[in-house]
Design a protein around this motif. Structure first.
Motif, PDB file in Angstrom:
ATOM      1  N   GLN A   1       0.713  -1.309  -0.108  1.00 55.80           N
ATOM      2  CA  GLN A   1      -0.082   0.157  -0.016  1.00 55.80           C
ATOM      3  C   GLN A   1       0.945   1.307  -0.034  1.00 55.80           C
ATOM      4  OE1 GLN A   1      -2.317   0.317   3.690  1.00 55.80           O
ATOM      5  NE2 GLN A   1      -0.606  -0.350   5.064  1.00 55.80           N
TER       6      GLN A   1
ATOM      7  N   GLY B   1       1.799   4.499  -5.653  1.00 56.76           N
ATOM      8  CA  GLY B   1       0.419   4.917  -6.220  1.00 56.76           C
ATOM      9  C   GLY B   1      -0.498   3.862  -6.600  1.00 56.76           C
ATOM     10  N   ARG B   2      -1.524   4.065  -7.312  1.00 56.43           N
ATOM     11  CA  ARG B   2      -2.336   3.183  -7.700  1.00 56.43           C
ATOM     12  C   ARG B   2      -2.009   2.695  -8.990  1.00 56.43           C
ATOM     13  NH1 ARG B   2      -8.499   5.624  -6.375  1.00 56.43           N
ATOM     14  NH2 ARG B   2      -8.281   5.687  -4.329  1.00 56.43           N
TER      15      ARG B   2
ATOM     16  N   CYS C   1      -1.582  -1.402 -11.590  1.00 57.44           N
ATOM     17  CA  CYS C   1      -1.893  -2.819 -11.772  1.00 57.44           C
ATOM     18  C   CYS C   1      -0.491  -3.608 -12.401  1.00 57.44           C
ATOM     19  CB  CYS C   1      -3.226  -3.164 -12.872  1.00 57.44           C
ATOM     20  SG  CYS C   1      -3.428  -4.953 -12.692  1.00 57.44           S
TER      21      CYS C   1
END
Length: 73
Positions: free
Chosen positions: A5, A35-36, A38
Motif C-alpha cells: 500500500q 500509487g495506484r 496494476c
C-alpha cells in the motif's frame, strides 16, 4: 507477488508501496513503485519447470512432521 500500500494515513503515517511481480530467479518482471496501478507480467511456465528440473530443491520439501532431536543424552 508482493502487494503493498502507499499513501498518507489518518494517523499521519506515510507508506511507500512498491508492488512487484518477481520471477523464479528473483528478476523483477513488473513493478508499481508508488500509487495506484496494476502489475501484469507473463510467466513462462515451461522455463520454470525446466529450472525446477535442473535445480531440484523442491524435491527436499517434506510436509510430514519431523521428530525433534533430543537434547538429553
Amino acid at each position: 507477488m508482493a502487494p503493498a500500500q502507499s499513501g498518507f494515513h489518518p494517523s499521519g503515517r506515510e507508506t511507500y508501496g512498491d508492488s512487484m511481480i518477481v520471477d523464479y530467479w528473483g528478476r523483477v518482471l513488473q513493478r508499481v513503485p508508488r500509487g495506484r496501478g496494476c502489475a501484469i507480467a507473463a510467466i513462462d511456465l515451461a522455463a520454470q519447470a525446466s529450472v525446477r528440473e535442473s535445480f531440484p530443491a523442491l524435491v527436499h520439501r517434506t510436509f510430514a512432521p519431523q521428530p525433534k532431536e533430543s537434547t538429553l543424552t
